[in-house]
Scaffold this motif. Structure first.
Motif, short mmCIF file in Angstrom:
data_model
loop_
_atom_site.label_atom_id
_atom_site.label_comp_id
_atom_site.label_asym_id
_atom_site.label_seq_id
_atom_site.Cartn_x
_atom_site.Cartn_y
_atom_site.Cartn_z
N MET A 564 8.43 -8.72 -6.31
CA MET A 564 9.88 -8.01 -5.81
C MET A 564 9.58 -7.26 -4.87
O MET A 564 9.53 -5.98 -5.10
CB MET A 564 9.96 -7.38 -7.71
CG MET A 564 9.47 -8.16 -9.16
SD MET A 564 10.18 -9.95 -8.60
CE MET A 564 8.99 -10.98 -10.17
N TYR A 565 10.49 -7.20 -4.17
CA TYR A 565 10.99 -6.04 -2.86
C TYR A 565 11.54 -5.10 -3.41
O TYR A 565 12.28 -5.01 -3.94
CB TYR A 565 11.24 -7.17 -2.12
CG TYR A 565 10.16 -8.33 -0.96
CD1 TYR A 565 9.80 -7.51 0.32
CD2 TYR A 565 10.15 -8.85 -0.85
CE1 TYR A 565 8.47 -8.70 0.75
CE2 TYR A 565 9.00 -9.78 -1.20
CZ TYR A 565 8.34 -9.40 0.70
OH TYR A 565 7.23 -10.46 1.35
N GLU A 566 10.98 -4.01 -2.38
CA GLU A 566 11.78 -2.62 -2.71
C GLU A 566 12.65 -2.83 -1.42
O GLU A 566 13.15 -3.17 -0.73
CB GLU A 566 10.76 -1.07 -2.43
CG GLU A 566 9.38 -1.62 -3.19
CD GLU A 566 7.80 -1.73 -2.65
OE1 GLU A 566 8.82 -3.35 -1.78
OE2 GLU A 566 7.09 -2.00 -3.30
N ASP A 567 12.81 -1.65 -1.86
CA ASP A 567 14.84 -1.16 -0.66
C ASP A 567 13.95 -0.66 0.44
O ASP A 567 12.91 -0.16 -0.12
CB ASP A 567 15.57 -0.47 -1.14
CG ASP A 567 14.96 0.81 -1.66
OD1 ASP A 567 14.14 1.59 -1.76
OD2 ASP A 567 16.07 1.53 -2.85
N GLU A 568 14.63 0.24 1.47
CA GLU A 568 14.30 0.60 2.11
C GLU A 568 12.95 1.40 2.15
O GLU A 568 12.54 2.52 2.51
CB GLU A 568 15.02 0.65 3.65
CG GLU A 568 16.24 1.29 3.46
CD GLU A 568 17.58 0.94 2.42
OE1 GLU A 568 18.68 0.80 2.45
OE2 GLU A 568 17.24 0.33 2.02
N PHE A 569 13.17 2.43 1.46
CA PHE A 569 12.87 4.22 0.59
C PHE A 569 11.80 3.38 -0.21
O PHE A 569 10.82 4.66 -1.14
CB PHE A 569 13.80 4.18 -0.04
CG PHE A 569 15.33 5.15 1.33
CD1 PHE A 569 14.91 5.92 2.01
CD2 PHE A 569 16.26 4.46 1.10
CE1 PHE A 569 16.17 5.89 3.11
CE2 PHE A 569 17.47 4.21 2.28
CZ PHE A 569 17.47 5.37 2.41
N GLY A 570 11.81 2.12 -0.70
CA GLY A 570 10.77 1.82 -1.37
C GLY A 570 10.96 2.37 -2.83
O GLY A 570 10.01 2.39 -3.69
N GLU A 571 12.07 1.46 -3.43
CA GLU A 571 12.52 2.12 -4.82
C GLU A 571 12.46 0.76 -5.62
O GLU A 571 12.75 -0.08 -4.57
CB GLU A 571 14.52 2.93 -4.76
CG GLU A 571 13.88 3.99 -4.54
CD GLU A 571 13.26 5.13 -4.96
OE1 GLU A 571 12.67 4.88 -6.98
OE2 GLU A 571 12.85 6.68 -4.76
N GLU A 572 11.59 1.15 -6.41
CA GLU A 572 11.26 -0.55 -6.83
C GLU A 572 13.00 -0.80 -7.95
O GLU A 572 13.33 0.06 -8.10
CB GLU A 572 10.79 -0.28 -8.29
CG GLU A 572 8.93 0.19 -7.24
CD GLU A 572 7.67 0.13 -8.13
OE1 GLU A 572 8.03 -0.19 -9.83
OE2 GLU A 572 6.85 0.46 -8.30
N CYS A 573 12.98 -2.00 -7.61
CA CYS A 573 14.14 -2.46 -8.23
C CYS A 573 13.82 -2.29 -9.87
O CYS A 573 12.39 -2.74 -10.03
CB CYS A 573 14.21 -4.06 -8.02
SG CYS A 573 12.70 -5.50 -8.60
N ASP A 574 14.67 -2.39 -10.99
CA ASP A 574 14.79 -2.41 -12.59
C ASP A 574 13.62 -3.79 -12.63
O ASP A 574 14.16 -5.33 -12.59
CB ASP A 574 16.10 -2.95 -13.08
CG ASP A 574 16.05 -2.32 -14.34
OD1 ASP A 574 14.85 -1.39 -14.60
OD2 ASP A 574 17.35 -1.75 -14.80
N LEU A 682 5.98 3.89 -0.55
CA LEU A 682 5.63 2.95 1.52
C LEU A 682 5.81 4.68 2.40
O LEU A 682 5.87 5.92 2.29
CB LEU A 682 7.03 3.01 1.79
CG LEU A 682 7.54 1.78 1.29
CD1 LEU A 682 8.34 1.32 1.70
CD2 LEU A 682 6.35 0.43 1.26
N ILE A 683 5.34 4.61 3.78
CA ILE A 683 5.19 5.77 4.72
C ILE A 683 6.54 6.50 4.80
O ILE A 683 6.23 7.70 5.26
CB ILE A 683 4.68 5.31 6.26
CG1 ILE A 683 4.54 6.26 6.81
CG2 ILE A 683 5.80 4.77 7.00
CD1 ILE A 683 2.92 6.94 6.42
N VAL A 684 7.91 5.83 3.71
CA VAL A 684 9.23 7.03 4.87
C VAL A 684 9.26 7.34 3.16
O VAL A 684 10.45 8.10 3.29
CB VAL A 684 10.05 5.49 5.38
CG1 VAL A 684 9.31 5.60 6.59
CG2 VAL A 684 10.11 4.49 3.92
N GLY A 685 8.98 6.70 2.16
CA GLY A 685 9.45 7.28 0.72
C GLY A 685 8.82 8.81 0.63
O GLY A 685 7.42 9.19 1.47
N GLN A 686 9.58 9.20 -0.80
CA GLN A 686 8.90 10.57 -1.28
C GLN A 686 8.68 9.92 -2.58
O GLN A 686 8.79 11.28 -3.26
CB GLN A 686 9.83 11.09 -1.05
CG GLN A 686 10.42 11.67 0.71
CD GLN A 686 9.22 12.72 0.93
OE1 GLN A 686 9.44 13.95 0.34
NE2 GLN A 686 8.97 12.25 2.70
#
Length: 945
Positions: A564-574, A682-686
């Motif tokens: 299940m791929y995350e979005d570009e900010f590393g947020e997982e899908c529900d 991810l490297i761009v995530g927080q």
């Protein structure tokens, strides 16, 4: 006696001064609109000041009537006869008056008082018996809808029992009427756990009912006589299981203008609340023209409303800001005179249904059954009409109330009906949803909305702001604008064979959107060939993955091959696997691709693979005693009570990080068995692996066993944040080393170093830096700023075993040619934000400045490195670019660059800077003593008899 007289004079003067300040505030608030001739700038009304009372319709000031008012009511009425609007307020106290009939109404019968800048105070009037003149006074709210402060208190002869019910007073919720001979209700804003018994005889409550952060609820039966609550109900973070303690409550009122957000019902964060169960509630009322707003969210996961309760909210025209609930289980087919039907298909639907539970789906060839809907009043679901030959929706003309909780589906989907020229639901009065108000109209007859001038409109009666707000829909589709992709819906009666699914999905290797498998008869999910043979990619952030309520499902091993791929900010899908009663999912989360995900919600199955950290509040902690794994992180916010935290003592793994904010924890020792803390960043995530903020009594971390810290994304950063806790919060040497060795980067690190003794750790030699000359040999960890100057070169070799530096590094004006004695230096902690972390200046022979082994630098903000006036070939091997860690193999990765980044300045890296040369702490001690002479002058005041 003279002392008492002086005290009385002082209190009067103090009161006058207080009123003068209030009057100044009132007049300043209205100075941009007030006419100077209409300002009453006096702090009380008497025979002297009344001569200056403005002859205006609108007056600005405060009318203070007290023991000094030497006028009769009739004289006041004559003086005030021109005034019909007052900006400011009224204060009647200690007066001799028996009534307050001195105000004049306008031609519409109202006296308007804009009192938000002051208020209305009627108190301590010994003779007052009649206040009914105030029934003609309209108390205007401020711009945010807040009522002005109204208090009628301690008038011993005043019977105010009916005062709040008539005239304009019925509109206001926050009236404070108390301490009179008779009052019109009790004060809800004074309720506390200890004061509940005082409310045994209360039938009306003003200023609303508020129960916040109360875990003990044993006295709530004291409220059983309440029949009316004015100001709404607000219950959050409380220990209530239901609201049956309101045994006689019939009416809840609120005062909410159209553009304001006063809630008539706010039920949130009550972890034990499973039912409402108010037995006799019959009316929800708004005294203004605005919407009746409510919120029900974040209560017990099984919280449900009955059919009758939902119908009550619909019929009372309530709009929900947020609604998280289920429909209580109910097998009844008739309730009172209402026939209740469960929708399966149009063909199987019963005749004469008044209330339908389920999504009504009308497809081609269902037209012959449309008449079955002619008596429907309530729809608990959505409506889809697809590819039919219908030309009108006459059979739905009686539909009045709609509840829509199935968020992914549109509330209306009217598509492909080529003959449909008219779509009107003329009797609909209210629509309640949990967010989704989408209505899709596409591919119908071109004249579908011709009668409305081309505007998409489904309901009649939308002729005011309040109705428009409740009945609004988000129209999309080709009949209303741009065309959209249509997902045609089917009744659940359609059965699909597993072999048909396998054939349909045989070429699919990626799915953009999501997956929902619910209420199926499937025993496994092996109908995805890609998941059987390798990998099925699901890019699901726009929807999610839901595997729910499948009574026969036993095998979900196919999910091990679905990423299940995350979005570009590393947020997982529900991602939810819930209520599959035969599914053993105990090992699911630790195998295959599911092991990478932190936010899995796996619950309600025969066996689950962990507990849900986002559902933790103080009241729910006992439910976590047997949990060893936690998903969605450990989140504990705004919780002062901590006596149940030992319920988390069995936790071994937390996936999703630890987030503890504004709580009463003083350390984290309750996590006594924690061995692993994981995040997927991810490297761009927080995403933070540790976030400790605003815990004002947190003085230690005190993990009994420091856990493994792991980022499941190998390229991402392990981020942490520690700030705004107790000023004395300190970390031990072992804890700092732990974060350094686990390559953690801190956004904020507001901590100190705990006190330590030399024998604290036997594995390394710990030294405190005073000077290079005094430094011991063979130091593995140095605490303090290492400062090496001219003459210290002979001691440079003392640093050859240095691995940890808790401080900064300064090398100034030496004759060294390289920094080889620091080749073993691996970890740097720098907490002194005022000094640069590295300062290498004036070393004329220094050609090579590399720290080849450094793996992590932890700072509390300052990453400055100054290089200036060293050998001209200082960075020649790096083609002139400044880099202190060039020989470290992993420095080229984005994650390493983030951890090891420095802000290089100075002449060797760019423009020259002013150098502040630093000294070892033992070399300089400056003491500045200031002397102050304070002369205390005592003044003695004598009172002569």
């Amino acid at each position: 006696m003279k002392i008492l007289y002086i005290l009385q004079v002082f209190l009067i003067n103090y009161s006058n001064q207080d009123i003068a300040e209030s009057l100044k505030h009132v007049l300043n608030s209205y100075k941009h609109v007030s006419d100077p001739k209409c300002v009453f700038n006096y702090t009380e009304v008497n025979s002297r000041t009344i001569k200056h009372f403005p002859k205006c319709d609108e007056v600005f000031g405060i009318l203070v009537i007290n023991e000094n008012t030497d006028l009769e009511v009739s004289q006041l009425k004559k003086a005030f006869s021109k005034m019909t609007v007052l900006y400011g307020g009224i204060r009647v106290e200690y007066s001799k008056f028996e009534n307050l009939n001195f105000l004049t109404v306008d031609q519409d019968g109202w006296f308007y008082m804009y009192c938000e800048t002051y208020g209305v105070y009627i108190w301590n009037n010994q003779n007052l018996t009649d206040v009914y003149g105030l029934w003609d006074v309209y108390l205007a709210e401020d711009g945010d809808g807040r009522e002005c402060d109204f208090r009628m208190e301690n008038n011993p002869k005043l019977n105010a029992e009916n005062f709040c019910t008539y005239g304009s007073m019925y509109m206001f919720m926050d009236l404070k009427v108390k301490g009179n001979m008779k009052d019109c209700g009790c004060q809800g804003d004074e309720l506390t756990q200890s004061s509940f018994p005082n409310y045994n005889n209360c039938t009306k409550l003003f200023s609303g009912f508020h129960l916040d952060n109360q875990t003990m609820v044993n006295n709530l039966d004291a409220l059983s006589n309440l029949d009316t609550i004015r100001g709404g109900i607000d219950i959050h973070n409380a220990g209530v299981t239901n609201l049956s303690f309101f045994g006689n409550l019939q009416i809840i009122e609120v005062n909410n203008e159209m553009d304001h957000e006063k809630l008539i019902l706010n039920i949130a964060g009550n972890a034990l609340l499973e039912k409402l169960a108010i037995p006799y509630l019959r009316e929800l009322s708004n005294s203004k023209d605005g919407v009746k707003l409510a919120r029900i969210e974040r209560n017990h996961p099984d919280f449900c409303l009955t059919i009758e309760e939902i119908a009550f909210f619909l019929e009372n025209h309530v709009f929900f800001v947020s609604l998280e609930m289920k429909l209580c289980e109910d097998t009844r087919t008739r309730i009172s005179n209402i026939n209740v039907c469960r929708y399966r298909s149009m063909k199987s639907l019963e005749e004469n249904c008044n209330l339908i539970i389920g999504d009504i789906i009308i497809n081609s060839r269902d037209e012959e059954y449309i008449h079955k809907l002619s008596n429907v009043l309530y729809l608990f679901g959505s409506l889809a009409i697809q590819n039919t030959t219908l030309d009108r929706l006459d059979s739905l003309y009686n539909l009045r109330y709609i509840l829509h909780l199935n968020n992914p589906n549109p509330i209306f989907q009217i598509v492909g009906n080529k003959k449909l020229k008219e779509a009107r639901l003329v009797d609909v009065e209210n629509v309640i949803t949990n967010g989704n108000r989408t209505a899709i109209f596409q591919g119908n007859h071109p004249d579908l909305f011709q009668d409305g001038g081309g505007d998409c409109r489904l309901f009649d009666g939308m002729d005011n702001d309040e109705t428009n707000y409740r009945l609004r829909l988000d129209f999309i589709g080709g009949d209303c604008g741009e065309e959209v992709m249509i997902v045609h819906r089917s009744s659940w009666r359609i059965q699909i064979l597993k072999s048909q699914l396998e054939k349909a999905f045989q070429n699919m290797t990626s799915l953009y959107g999501g997956l929902r498998i619910e209420n199926s008869k499937m025993t496994n999910l092996s109908f995805f060939p890609a998941a059987q043979n390798g990998l099925l990619k699901i890019i699901c952030k726009t929807y999610g993955v839901y595997i729910q309520n499948n009574q026969n499902l036993k095998d979900v091993s196919s999910l091990e091959k679905m990423y299940m791929y995350e979005d570009e900010f590393g947020e997982e899908c529900d991602y939810r696997i819930e209520n599959n009663t035969k599914l053993d999912a105990e090992d699911l989360c630790d195998t295959g691709y599911p092991r990478f995900f932190m936010d899995l919600k796996v619950k309600g199955n025969m066996k689950d693979c962990g507990c849900q950290g986002d559902e933790i509040i103080h009241l729910s902690l006992p439910n976590y005693k047997n949990c060893t794994k936690l998903f969605r992180g450990l989140n504990y916010e705004n919780e002062i009570m901590i006596n149940n935290l030992d319920a988390l003592s069995n936790l071994e793994v937390i996936k999703g990080g630890i987030n503890i904010q504004d709580s009463g924890v003083h350390n984290l020792s309750f996590l006594e068995n924690l061995t692993s803390l994981k995040v997927n960043n991810l490297i761009v995530g927080q995403k933070l692996i540790l976030n400790l903020v605003g815990n004002v009594i947190l003085e230690r971390l005190a993990f009994p066993h420091l856990p493994e810290l792991k980022n499941m994304d190998g390229k991402g950063v392990k981020l942490a944040n520690i700030k705004f806790n107790h000023p004395s919060l300190c970390l031990t040497i072992e804890e700092y080393c732990f974060f350094l060795e686990n390559n953690v980067s801190f956004i904020h690190l507001d901590t100190k170093l705990c006190k330590y003794t030399k024998n604290e750790t036997s594995t390394m030699n710990i030294c405190r830096f005073q000077s290079m000359k005094e430094l011991e040999d063979n130091c593995n960890l140095v605490i303090g700023d290492i400062i090496m100057k001219s003459g210290d070169e002979e001691n440079f070799q003392k640093l050859k075993d240095l691995v940890y530096l808790f401080g900064s590094l300064v090398i100034e004006n030496t004759t060294i040619e390289n920094m080889e004695p620091l080749d073993k230096l691996r970890y740097i902690l720098h907490l002194n934000g005022s000094n640069p972390i590295v300062q290498i200046v004036g070393n004329q022979k220094l050609k090579r400045a590399y720290l080849p082994s450094v793996q992590n630098i932890v700072v509390n903000g300052n990453r400055t490195a100054i290089f200036q006036d060293n050998h001209p070939e200082f960075f020649k091997n790096e083609e002139g670019s400044c880099s202190l860690f060039s020989l470290f193999e992993g420095v080229d990765s984005d994650e390493s660059k983030l951890r090891l980044r420095l802000d290089y300045i100075g002449g060797d890296c760019g423009e020259e800077v002013v150098i502040v040369y630093r000294s070892s702490s033992s070399k300089l001690s400056v003491l500045i003593v200031f002397s102050f002479v304070i002369v205390l002058h005592f003044v003695s005041v004598h009172c002569n008899n």
